[in-house]
Scaffold this active site. Sequence first.
Site, PDB file in Angstrom:
ATOM      1  N   HIS A 183      -6.890   3.475   0.126  1.00 36.74           N
ATOM      2  CA  HIS A 183      -5.636   3.968   0.651  1.00 36.74           C
ATOM      3  C   HIS A 183      -4.861   2.977   1.212  1.00 36.74           C
ATOM      4  O   HIS A 183      -3.554   2.921   1.550  1.00 36.74           O
ATOM      5  CB  HIS A 183      -5.815   5.002   1.528  1.00 36.74           C
ATOM      6  CG  HIS A 183      -6.328   6.524   0.729  1.00 36.74           C
ATOM      7  ND1 HIS A 183      -7.426   6.622   0.502  1.00 36.74           N
ATOM      8  CD2 HIS A 183      -5.482   7.558   0.585  1.00 36.74           C
ATOM      9  CE1 HIS A 183      -7.533   7.695  -0.519  1.00 36.74           C
ATOM     10  NE2 HIS A 183      -6.383   8.453   0.045  1.00 36.74           N
ATOM     11  N   SER A 184      -5.432   2.077   1.655  1.00 36.04           N
ATOM     12  CA  SER A 184      -4.925   0.825   2.323  1.00 36.04           C
ATOM     13  C   SER A 184      -5.006  -0.531   1.845  1.00 36.04           C
ATOM     14  O   SER A 184      -6.034  -1.026   1.382  1.00 36.04           O
ATOM     15  CB  SER A 184      -5.453   0.697   4.036  1.00 36.04           C
ATOM     16  OG  SER A 184      -5.300  -0.296   4.520  1.00 36.04           O
TER      17      SER A 184
END
Length: 141
Positions: free
Chosen positions: A13-14
């Site tokens: 997600h990052s």
Amino acid sequence: MSDQGVGIVIVSHSRPLGRAVADLASQMLPGPEIPPIEIAAGLDDTTLGTDASAVSAAIKKVGGCDGILVLVDLGSAILSAAMALDFLDPDIANKVKISTAPLVEGAVVAAVMASTGAELEVVAAEAEKALDPKVSQLSND
């Protein structure tokens, strides 16, 4: 592109986390035999999220490998990785394994195993056991 052993795709997600995991895995290798590692992480440098088309693009970048191990962090990363397979040519999609391995430890172990020339199933199995040493050391038994 000729066969290159096992390629690794990090789905997170990052974007900063994805880059850091890929960098850590690469730095754990002693020599020039670093397997191809791509990331599909974040929607941009600051926005969290996952995107199946970005995962598909990362997989395509290592599509010339014999096998492709996809490591995911959580939630929608799993869904995006699974959806990405639908965007791929079947010849590439059939070489992909989405792993249950922990992201950081699994990536390090996968990179080390892939650098030895191990086949996809061996790389995946070892990555999925990557937490065993931690569990053993920290067990209350």
